[in-house]
Design a protein around this motif. Sequence first.
Motif, PDB file in Angstrom:
ATOM      1  N   ARG A 118      -6.010  26.448   5.729  1.00 41.09           N
ATOM      2  CA  ARG A 118      -5.039  27.437   5.267  1.00 41.09           C
ATOM      3  C   ARG A 118      -5.383  27.914   3.856  1.00 41.09           C
ATOM      4  NH1 ARG A 118       1.519  26.791   5.155  1.00 41.09           N
ATOM      5  NH2 ARG A 118       1.892  28.775   4.183  1.00 41.09           N
ATOM      6  N   GLN A 119      -5.797  27.044   2.992  1.00 36.09           N
ATOM      7  CA  GLN A 119      -6.173  27.399   1.619  1.00 36.09           C
ATOM      8  C   GLN A 119      -7.447  28.258   1.609  1.00 36.09           C
ATOM      9  OE1 GLN A 119      -6.400  23.442  -0.034  1.00 36.09           O
ATOM     10  NE2 GLN A 119      -4.395  23.641  -1.049  1.00 36.09           N
ATOM     11  N   LYS A 120      -8.386  27.927   2.494  1.00 37.41           N
ATOM     12  CA  LYS A 120      -9.625  28.703   2.580  1.00 37.41           C
ATOM     13  C   LYS A 120      -9.324  30.143   3.021  1.00 37.41           C
ATOM     14  CE  LYS A 120     -12.803  24.932   3.550  1.00 37.41           C
ATOM     15  NZ  LYS A 120     -13.727  24.336   4.532  1.00 37.41           N
ATOM     16  N   ARG A 121      -8.438  30.285   4.025  1.00 41.06           N
ATOM     17  CA  ARG A 121      -8.060  31.618   4.485  1.00 41.06           C
ATOM     18  C   ARG A 121      -7.368  32.404   3.371  1.00 41.06           C
ATOM     19  NH1 ARG A 121      -6.324  29.308   9.661  1.00 41.06           N
ATOM     20  NH2 ARG A 121      -4.300  29.161   8.679  1.00 41.06           N
ATOM     21  N   LEU A 122      -6.493  31.757   2.639  1.00 36.77           N
ATOM     22  CA  LEU A 122      -5.777  32.403   1.548  1.00 36.77           C
ATOM     23  C   LEU A 122      -6.755  32.880   0.471  1.00 36.77           C
ATOM     24  CD1 LEU A 122      -3.079  33.225   0.332  1.00 36.77           C
ATOM     25  CD2 LEU A 122      -2.965  30.972  -0.749  1.00 36.77           C
ATOM     26  N   ILE A 123      -7.733  32.063   0.139  1.00 35.75           N
ATOM     27  CA  ILE A 123      -8.744  32.444  -0.849  1.00 35.75           C
ATOM     28  C   ILE A 123      -9.557  33.639  -0.347  1.00 35.75           C
ATOM     29  CG2 ILE A 123     -10.902  31.695  -1.957  1.00 35.75           C
ATOM     30  CD1 ILE A 123      -9.604  28.918  -2.243  1.00 35.75           C
TER      31      ILE A 123
END
Length: 148
Positions: A4-9
């Motif tokens: 989820r953090q990778k997608r947000l970045i």
Amino acid sequence: MKARQKRLILVVAGVALLGGAVALVLSAFQQNLVFFHTPTEVAEGKAPQGRTFRIGGMVEDGSIKRDADGITVRFAITDTARSIPVAYKGPLPDLFKEGKGAVVQGALGADGQFAATEVLAKHDENYMPPEAQDAIDQAHKTAATVSQ
């Protein structure tokens, strides 16, 4: 790092890149935008100082003069109400003549003289840019109103 953090970045980076691209396109568009003004508008101070724009109208009769250097040509563009002095360095189009339509592109100097970088001559007797024709029609109407 979670998925989820990778997608947000990735989304934030994509939006930032898109915003940068839009900013570059708008900047290039703004720098290349050239407005058209009539000699009357220029004389009234409605034209931008120090920015490139176009003036259209007729080449005033008896106004074409060549400087001693043989390169600089001075003439006046008129809409029959007002005239703007123009200085241009370079070859003029073959159809450029006194009493004929022309559009000049350049910038207005502090002395009120228009320093042209490009001169476009009317290509035949029947064509005139719509803005220039409107300006001449308005000038005729204004002159008729003032003389009455």
